[in-house]
Structures are given as structure tokens and as C-alpha cells.
Write a protein that holds these residues in place. Structure first.
Motif, PDB file in Angstrom:
ATOM      1  N   LYS A   8     -19.613  75.251 -46.798  1.00  0.00           N
ATOM      2  CA  LYS A   8     -19.641  76.100 -46.740  1.00  0.00           C
ATOM      3  C   LYS A   8     -20.196  77.018 -44.896  1.00  0.00           C
ATOM      4  CE  LYS A   8     -21.460  80.192 -49.533  1.00  0.00           C
ATOM      5  NZ  LYS A   8     -22.328  80.241 -50.861  1.00  0.00           N
ATOM      6  N   LEU A   9     -21.167  75.934 -45.217  1.00  0.00           N
ATOM      7  CA  LEU A   9     -22.058  76.000 -44.050  1.00  0.00           C
ATOM      8  C   LEU A   9     -21.021  75.836 -43.247  1.00  0.00           C
ATOM      9  CD1 LEU A   9     -25.650  73.713 -45.209  1.00  0.00           C
ATOM     10  CD2 LEU A   9     -25.334  75.541 -44.152  1.00  0.00           C
ATOM     11  N   GLU A  11     -17.956  76.242 -42.851  1.00  0.00           N
ATOM     12  CA  GLU A  11     -17.207  77.705 -42.213  1.00  0.00           C
ATOM     13  C   GLU A  11     -18.010  79.105 -42.107  1.00  0.00           C
ATOM     14  OE1 GLU A  11     -15.902  78.295 -46.005  1.00  0.00           O
ATOM     15  OE2 GLU A  11     -13.972  76.788 -45.787  1.00  0.00           O
ATOM     16  N   SER A  12     -19.294  79.137 -42.464  1.00  0.00           N
ATOM     17  CA  SER A  12     -20.264  79.978 -41.305  1.00  0.00           C
ATOM     18  C   SER A  12     -20.591  79.891 -39.978  1.00  0.00           C
ATOM     19  CB  SER A  12     -21.166  80.144 -42.298  1.00  0.00           C
ATOM     20  OG  SER A  12     -22.435  78.272 -42.078  1.00  0.00           O
ATOM     21  N   HIS A  14     -21.558  76.618 -38.916  1.00  0.00           N
ATOM     22  CA  HIS A  14     -22.248  75.656 -38.557  1.00  0.00           C
ATOM     23  C   HIS A  14     -22.064  74.180 -37.930  1.00  0.00           C
ATOM     24  CE1 HIS A  14     -26.792  73.999 -38.933  1.00  0.00           C
ATOM     25  NE2 HIS A  14     -26.809  73.061 -39.994  1.00  0.00           N
TER      26      HIS A  14
END
Length: 310
Positions: A8-9, A11-12, A14
Motif C-alpha cells: 500500500k505504501l 502504491e502511494s 513511497h
């Protein structure tokens, strides 16, 4: 960190995951381009078929990780520990892998083309069919590795270690093995046209059925070597020592054999340019017989002439 949180990080947006612990995580088939996993704990992590191009894995711990068929072009694995990694079929071209540890790794058919492998440790690694074309492998350790069928055209192998390595059926045309210790190495069926083996230690090495046309074997130590059916046309064996070597069916057509120490006291079917073939017997053999017998090994040359011993 849990895998779903990590993804998730990413994909954001990061990208810096330096020092993260993803040991044992399943990241197979994930797209993780430009990621920084330097100093990370990736022991046993599954990266099978993952896209990791242009990533940074410097100093990462990847022991027993799986990277089979992963896309790793342009990555940085300098000083990474990849001991016993499963990397069959990985695409690792133009990457930085200097001082990396690959001992005992499974790396069959990996593509390392144009990668930097300075002082990389491949000891006992399975490298059958590996592509090392134009790789910078100076100082690399290939001791006891299986490099059968490997492609090494244009590679820099200066100061590399090859003790006990298997190079059968490998493509080695034009490589520089000068001064290398290749004692007992198997080059059977290898392509070695124009290879530089000057002053190399080739004691008990096997060149059976190898293609060695135009090879440079000046002052090479080939005591007890197997040259059965070896193609040595136009090779330079000046001052080479072939004592006790198996020369059966070897082809020395137009080879330079000045002061070469040959294995047997008898030679048959000699065909070479008159005066070109001169040899000196080993120190323990005061006389050289030129009588042809049925038991003599067959050497193929270009024209009949009397042998001279000096």
C-alpha cells in the motif's frame, strides 16, 4: 511490516524502504520498480517473476530468497548476501553486483550480460547456461561452480578464480585466461577459438573435442591434459609442456610447436609445414623416437616430414 501495508505504501508513491524487514514475505509477480531495499532483511523472501528493475538492494540480506525469472535489469546488489538464492532464469543485465555473495546459489540460465561482478563470490553456484557476455567479472570467485554451456564472450575475467570449475560446452572464444590456475578444469566440447592461455596452469585439464583454433598456448603447462579430438589448427604452443597428455586424434594442422614438449615418443600421420614442427623431449627422456607404431596417438597435421628432437 506486513506485506499488504508495504504494498500500500509503495502504491502511494513511497520508494525508500531501506532497512525494512520483509523476511519470508511473498512478493511474487509484484511490480516494485525503482524501489530502495538496501540493508533490508529479505531472507527467504519470494520474488519469483517480480519486476524489480532499477531497484537498490545494496547490503541486503537475501539468503535463500527466490528470484526465479525475476526482472532485475539495472539493479544495485553491491555487497548483498544472496547465498543459496534460487534465481533460475532471472534477467539481471547491466546491474551492479560487485562483492555480492552467491555461494551455493541456483542461477541456471541467468542473464548477467554487461553486469559488474567485481570480486563477486559464485563459489559452488549452479551457473549452467548463464549469460556473462561482456560482464566485468574481474576478481570473481567461480571455484567449484558449474558453468557448463555458459556464454562468456567479451567478459573480463582477469584475476578470477576457476579452481574445480566445470566449463564443458561453454563459449569462451577470445577470452584471456593467461597465467590462470586451471588445474583439472574441464573444457570438453568448449568453443575456445583465439583464447589466450599463455603461461596458464592446465595440468590434468580436459579439452576433449574442444574448438581451440588460433589459441595462444605459449608456455602453457598441460601435463596430463586430455586433448583427445581437440581442434588446435593454427594454435601457438611454443614452449608448452604436454608431457603425458592424451593427444589421440588431436588436430595440430599449421600449429606452431616450436620447443613443445609432446606426450609420446611416437607420432603418426604427421602433416605440417616442413621445419615448422620441432619439439624437445622431457628432461628425463634423453632420446626421441620417431618410429610410427600402431599404439601411437594420431596427430593430424598438414604434410609429412621428419621430426627432430633437441
Amino acid at each position: 511490516m506486513r506485506v499488504h501495508e508495504f504494498l500500500k505504501l509503495y502504491e502511494s508513491g513511497h520508494r525508500n524502504f531501506k532497512g525494512i524487514n520483509l523476511s519470508g514475505a511473498d512478493l511474487s509477480s509484484c511490480i516494485l520498480v525503482n524501489i530502495d531495499l538496501s540493508d533490508a532483511n529479505l531472507i527467504g523472501t519470494n520474488f519469483n517473476r517480480a519486476f524489480l528493475t532499477k531497484g537498490t538492494f545494496a547490503n541486503a540480506q537475501l539468503q535463500q530468497a527466490t528470484l526465479q525469472f525475476a526482472k532485475l535489469s539495472g539493479t544495485n546488489f553491491n555487497h548483498a548476501n544472496l547465498t543459496k538464492v534460487q534465481g533460475r532464469g532471472a534477467f539481471w543485465i547491466k546491474s551492479e553486483l560487485s562483492h555480492a555473495q552467491f555461494s551455493g546459489a541456483q542461477l541456471t540460465h541467468v542473464n548477467f550480460r554487461q553486469s559488474h561482478l567485481h570480486c563477486t563470490n559464485f563459489c559452488s553456484a549452479a551457473l549452467a547456461g548463464v549469460n556473462l557476455r561482456e560482464a566485468q567479472a574481474n576478481g570473481a570467485n567461480f571455484a567449484w561452480a558449474n558453468l557448463s554451456g555458459a556464454l562468456l564472450y567479451g567478459a573480463d575475467i582477469s584475476a578470477a578464480q576457476f579452481s574445480g570449475v566445470n566449463l564443458e560446452r561453454s563459449r569462451l572464444n577470445g577470452l584471456n585466461f593467461s597465467d590462470c590456475d586451471l588445474n583439472g578444469v574441464s573444457f570438453s566440447h568448449a568453443h575456445m577459438k583465439g583464447t589466450n592461455l599463455q603461461q596458464a596452469n592446465l595440468t590434468a585439464a580436459s579439452f576433449a573435442y574442444a574448438q581451440m583454433q588460433n589459441a595462444d598456448l605459449r608456455q602453457a603447462k598441460m601435463i596430463g591434459a586430455n586433448l583427445q579430438n581437440t581442434q588446435l589448427q593454427r594454435a601457438n604452443l611454443t614452449d608448452a609442456d604436454l608431457s603425458r597428455a592424451n593427444l589421440d586424434q588431436a588436430d595440430f594442422t599449421d600449429a606452431i610447436l616450436t620447443n613443445t614438449i609432446l606426450a609420446a615418443p611416437t607420432v603418426s600421420s604427421s602433416r605440417t609445414t616442413p621445419g615448422q614442427f620441432t619439439m624437445r623431449p622431457p628432461a628425463f627422456t634423453p632420446h626421441m623416437s620417431t618410429q610410427i607404431t600402431a599404439a601411437a596417438p594420431r596427430l593430424y597435421m598438414s604434410q609429412s616430414f621428419p621430426l627432430t628432437a633437441r
